[in-house]
Design an enzyme around this catalytic site. Structure first.
Site, PDB file in Angstrom:
ATOM      1  N   HIS A  96      -3.779 -26.706 -21.853  1.00  0.00           N
ATOM      2  CA  HIS A  96      -3.264 -25.881 -20.775  1.00  0.00           C
ATOM      3  C   HIS A  96      -2.902 -24.475 -21.264  1.00  0.00           C
ATOM      4  O   HIS A  96      -3.187 -23.482 -20.605  1.00  0.00           O
ATOM      5  CB  HIS A  96      -2.035 -26.566 -20.179  1.00  0.00           C
ATOM      6  CG  HIS A  96      -1.469 -25.869 -18.987  1.00  0.00           C
ATOM      7  ND1 HIS A  96      -2.041 -25.965 -17.741  1.00  0.00           N
ATOM      8  CD2 HIS A  96      -0.390 -25.076 -18.846  1.00  0.00           C
ATOM      9  CE1 HIS A  96      -1.332 -25.260 -16.894  1.00  0.00           C
ATOM     10  NE2 HIS A  96      -0.326 -24.699 -17.530  1.00  0.00           N
ATOM     11  N   HIS A 156      -1.788 -26.114 -10.011  1.00  0.00           N
ATOM     12  CA  HIS A 156      -0.626 -26.964 -10.268  1.00  0.00           C
ATOM     13  C   HIS A 156      -0.983 -28.380  -9.808  1.00  0.00           C
ATOM     14  O   HIS A 156      -0.262 -29.001  -9.021  1.00  0.00           O
ATOM     15  CB  HIS A 156       0.628 -26.418  -9.596  1.00  0.00           C
ATOM     16  CG  HIS A 156       1.772 -26.233 -10.548  1.00  0.00           C
ATOM     17  ND1 HIS A 156       3.075 -26.461 -10.254  1.00  0.00           N
ATOM     18  CD2 HIS A 156       1.762 -25.868 -11.854  1.00  0.00           C
ATOM     19  CE1 HIS A 156       3.832 -26.216 -11.300  1.00  0.00           C
ATOM     20  NE2 HIS A 156       3.062 -25.858 -12.290  1.00  0.00           N
TER      21      HIS A 156
END
Lengths: 741, 232
Positions: free
Chosen positions: A41, A87
């Site tokens: 990430h 998200h």
């Protein structure tokens, strides 16, 4: 440490690299920092090499990828900052807070650059809409976006929603934010100036979101996913609103050297990235960080508590900075200083608890992942259309398409978002692109998000090119010239060669289309590990396009603006039913080749459309996409509340002409006296041109193929989503609903 | 005429109100910070929409304790013109400057869309430019606009014509279908006994320019300008 690094998501090789870089074993705090910063990430370790082929430059690009957001110059001393992010995993675990904090994060990225956020757009992907879990997720995500975004006073003006069973367990929540600023206010997330203060502004730090980036975002899902709920952060939009106002005031008064938001990996990321970008070191005194609860140093370094900013401030301006933060009732504490060298030194009550080169945190490993063409591809692309039955009632098929989950009206969703606050929204949600005026000028921005994952599943290269072309086309239909794009690339695990092949092909398509259409990619985000129980989602790249409308009078919507206008189709219709909504809805198939895309034709069609709009010839314009020309025409009628009587001359079978999703097409309306000008203009761009008929009446008719009343079309389109989500939808399979009522 | 737009932490329509007063009406306007205690230099105070203090508690319940609210209350008691829009209306209710309270919308959703409003009394400082029973098209954007008040007060408000705006359909009929949030008696806007304090859920500042789709909000702004001109 051996067990710990694995638990934190690092591999044995990565651990060895850390030991080599430090010349010793890392301690617990350092290991925690590396595990986060080297997670997929934060580090982009699998994607970095592939992404390097994207075109990122143009004369008007002020900031490309690598910062908190991309920034372009729109003239007149103004600049626009924008970025898209995902998200997904937090939203799958806790939809409301997951989506809410997604908004919080992307909004911080924008005002961190010095821009006032003026719009959010949210591309969402959910599973089978008949499943209770889908309704739970959709309801929570929409409420989370509304709850957070509405409170901030930033209008949510667009986005899109698609449903497909591939997202059942792993929904996608992508969020895009756009901000505007005077060009000279652009600021970067850079620490410079030895001796400058490092100030932490905003919320207290707590245990929420510990390890969010490594545990949630960089692993696939399984039955333990619910246990990850404590890794989801909790949003506080009120504090975020105060942060926006305080930071913009600080920037406006020129009090900051650098500004960085705290997102994934919290302080570890903010400190190491600002120091690395500035080529300096940083010393941090952790005991000064305002805490909500008793925490250990490593927890403080990696906490992802929301609504926090890191500012770099010259000592002489410190008092003013603290004063302004106090005015906004925000915590602001000097937690460190910029030092010479390249070390990030972390202290806890006088004891040094971490000492690492900042650059080694900020630039993690780089992997050249193995890729292999997936086996499913040849199978799904094979499609013999002639073996399929043709529909007998085209009108019924069109009504079904209009009321289908993927194509129906999105009012139920966007009316829960404040899409008007700030008084800039001059084309409301529901048209091709959202249009926002730029106050004090005659300009406007046109913004669109697109990504049809069915096309990408069938052909990652072509499907992604189409996403670029279509988002640009939506901007053009609204009267804007596409300028630059952002993207969010949602894929399964990069460690799987078939998934990585999809990723590689998709990015190649993105790069080629962006280069051909001369659209720099100025920011973006990669979200891997979107899979559950070993099954990956469809590869889902989403493109966010920003265009400029030079003169507000040139803005257009899709609705036919009145009676007696001629309806013209620009572009060519072919046999492009592969991957279509028609094929999926009528035959239950996701198969065939996606529509062909000739980028040269695409460019010419867009150029012709924008010229026709600017010359005032074209009165309304609408992109033909999912659902084909038939659905586009239905939408033009419904939006304009006027019918149309059309005569189509074609060699194609009726259902092919109606529902084929051929690219590079616009439905436009034009007055009789301007028809010749439009024909000439199309000719000069070598763009296929066909007069379909005339607007008027209260029904849409096409040859003797179909005739539908405005009322039934609007009812089918506008009432579908609410009915679907309330669970009262009648489906072919009543059992699906039996258990969830 | 000099307007003051009160800014609470969490207000988010203050810039919109400021913009309309400054750029569209071309009148004097200042922001009034919530810690301000003197508002005597203004002719009209605007409490804008937003989420004061996050509205984590009841909407407006904390904002009413802001220092500025003492000044606003004194200003209103002396007959000063005060308009509360959306969250501003909620704050006026919490402060006791207007009667009643807000519940969540019956849909339990935030609702942002244009609605139709019927002007029930056009002899007020806020509606004197409206025709009798004129229908105004103005957007709402709220989660808690479901107005309630006890029956006795409601009766009195109706008798005294203090219900100023009701949700209606495009033709001006007040119907259950045209009520977006479940509000008692389709109430969208009310006044105090002196008619100098006006609270409404719709946002007139969002309907004050042609380019935004409606200029019906100007009826309200121009009414208060007219009132000021007449009454000084």
């Amino acid at each position: 440490m051996a067990e710990l690094y694995e638990e934190l998501g690092l591999t044995a090789d990565e651990y060895r690299d850390i030991v080599r870089l430090l010349g010793r074993e890392p301690n617990k705090v350092e290991l925690g920092m590396y595990s986060l910063m080297w997670s997929e990430h934060c580090s982009y370790k699998s994607s970095k090499m592939v992404l390097s082929q994207l075109p990122t430059r143009a004369s008007y690009v002020l900031q490309g990828p690598g910062e908190n957001a991309g920034v372009i110059d729109i003239g007149g001393g103004l600049a626009v900052a924008f970025k898209m992010e995902s998200h997904n995993h937090p939203s799958a675990v806790e939809p409301y807070q997951g989506a809410a904090t997604g908004i919080g994060g992307i909004v911080r990225d924008i005002f961190t650059m010095g821009a006032r956020p003026i719009a959010c757009l949210d591309p969402l992907r959910f599973g089978d809409p008949s499943k209770p879990r889908t309704r739970y997720l959709l309801g929570g995500v929409v409420a989370g976006i509304a709850g957070y975004g509405n409170c901030l006073g930033i209008p949510t003006v667009g986005g899109d929603i698609y449903f497909d069973p591939c997202y059942d367990e792993n929904p996608l929540v992508n969020v895009m934010c756009v901000g505007i600023m005077p060009k000279e206010k652009l600021i970067r997330g850079v620490a410079t100036g030895v001796g400058n203060a490092v100030v932490l502004i905003g919320n207290r730090t707590g245990r929420d979101g510990i390890g969010g980036a490594s545990i949630l975002a960089s692993q696939e899902f399984d039955e333990t996913s619910q246990e990850k709920r404590p890794s989801v952060q909790v949003g506080d939009p009120f504090t975020e609103k105060l942060l926006i106002e305080a930071c913009l005031e600080l920037l406006d008064r020129g009090l900051l050297v650098g500004l960085q938001d705290l997102g994934a990996a919290g302080l570890s990321c903010a400190c190491s990235e600002t120091a690395a970008r500035g080529g300096v070191g940083m010393r941090v005194w952790l005991e000064r960080v305002p805490l909500r609860e008793d925490m250990e140093p490593f927890e403080i370094m990696i906490s992802e508590s929301q609504e926090r900013m890191l500012a770099i401030v010259e000592p002489s301006k410190l008092d003013q900075v603290l004063e302004i933060c106090a005015k906004w009732d925000l915590n602001a504490v000097v937690i460190g200083e910029v030092i010479e060298g390249d070390r990030l030194e972390v202290f806890w009550h006088g004891e040094k608890v971490a000492d690492v080169p900042a650059t080694t945190l900020a630039s993690g490993p780089v992997y050249d992942r193995h890729s292999e063409k997936p086996q499913y591809l040849d199978e799904v692309r094979e499609l013999d259309l002639s073996s399929l039955d043709h529909p007998s009632d085209y009108g019924a098929v069109l009504l079904r398409l209009a009321g289908s989950p993927n194509l129906c009206d999105r009012r139920w969703v966007y009316e829960q978002y404040d899409h008007m606050v700030q008084l800039n929204t001059v084309v409301y949600p529901g048209s091709d692109a959202a249009v926002l005026r730029v106050k004090g000028t005659s300009k406007a921005l046109a913004i669109s998000c697109d990504g049809n994952s069915r096309y990408v599943y069938l052909d990652p290269y072509l499907g992604t090119q189409i996403a670029v072309a279509e988002s640009a086309r939506n901007v053009v239909a609204s009267g804007g010239v596409p300028m630059a794009l952002t993207n969010c690339l949602n894929f399964g695990s990069p460690e799987r060669p078939d998934v990585f092949w999809q990723f590689r092909e998709s990015v190649r398509g993105l790069a080629d289309a962006a280069r051909f259409l001369e659209l720099p990619v100025v920011s973006g985000n990669v979200s891997f590990y979107n899979e559950s129980f070993g099954k990956a989602i469809h590869p889902t790249p989403i493109v966010g396009m920003v265009g400029l409308i030079g003169n507000l009078a040139h803005r257009r919507t899709m609705g036919f603006p009145g009676d007696g206008l001629l309806v013209v189709l620009l572009g060519e219709t072919g046999e492009d039913l592969g991957g279509s909504e028609y094929l999926n809805l009528v035959h239950g198939l996701t198969a065939g080749n996606p529509p062909r895309l000739d980028l040269d034709l695409e460019k010419r069609v867009q150029a012709a459309c924008i010229e026709a709009i600017r010359r005032g010839i074209v009165l309304s314009a609408h992109d033909c996409s999912e659902g084909g020309a038939a659905l586009a025409l239905l939408e033009c009628c419904c939006a304009g509340r006027v019918g149309a009587s059309l005569r189509v001359e074609t060699d194609l079978a009726p259902h092919v002409w109606l529902f084929s999703e051929s690219q590079s097409r616009f439905v436009v309306s034009v007055s009789e006296e301007n028809l010749d000008s439009l024909r000439d203009l199309a000719g000069s761009w070598r763009v296929p041109f066909a007069v379909l008929g005339r607007t008027g009446g209260d029904s849409l008719s096409v040859n003797d193929w179909l005739e539908l009343g405005l009322g039934e079309m609007r009812k089918a389109r506008e009432e579908a989503l609410e009915r679907l989500l309330s669970g009262s939808e009648q489906t072919e399979d009543p059992q699906v609903f039996a258990h969830c009522l | 005429m000099r307007f003051g737009v009160v800014v609470f932490p969490g207000s988010n329509c203050e810039a919109d109100c400021f913009y309309v007063i400054d750029k569209v009406l071309r009148e004097d306007v200042d922001y009034v910070w919530h810690k301000e205690r003197d508002v005597s230099s203004y002719d009209c105070l605007v409490l804008p929409g937003g989420f004061s203090y996050g509205d984590y508690l009841r909407c407006g319940a904390i904002a009413r304790f802001s220092p500025v609210m003492e000044a606003v209350t004194a200003f209103a008691r002396e007959g000063g013109l005060v308009i509360g829009i959306c969250n501003g209306f909620q704050i006026l209710l919490e402060a006791g400057l207007l009667p009643g309270a807000m519940l969540r919308n019956t849909s339990l959703h935030f609702i942002c869309r244009f609605v139709n409003l019927r002007v029930e009394n056009n002899a007020t400082p806020w509606t004197n430019q409206a025709a009798a029973r004129q229908v105004l098209r103005i957007p709402i954007a709220h989660n808690e606009g479901n107005y309630v008040v006890d029956p006795a007060t409601h009766r009195r408000m109706v008798e005294e014509r203090r219900v100023i705006l009701r949700y209606c359909d495009a033709s001006g009929e007040v119907t259950p279908e045209s009520n977006p949030n479940g509000s008692l008696d389709n109430i969208a806007g009310i006044c105090n006994e002196g008619f100098n304090v006006f609270g409404l859920m719709p946002h007139p500042e969002r309907a004050s320019e042609e380019i935004l789709g409606s200029t019906d909000g100007l009826v309200i702004w121009k009414s208060v300008l007219e009132h000021y001109k007449e009454k000084g």
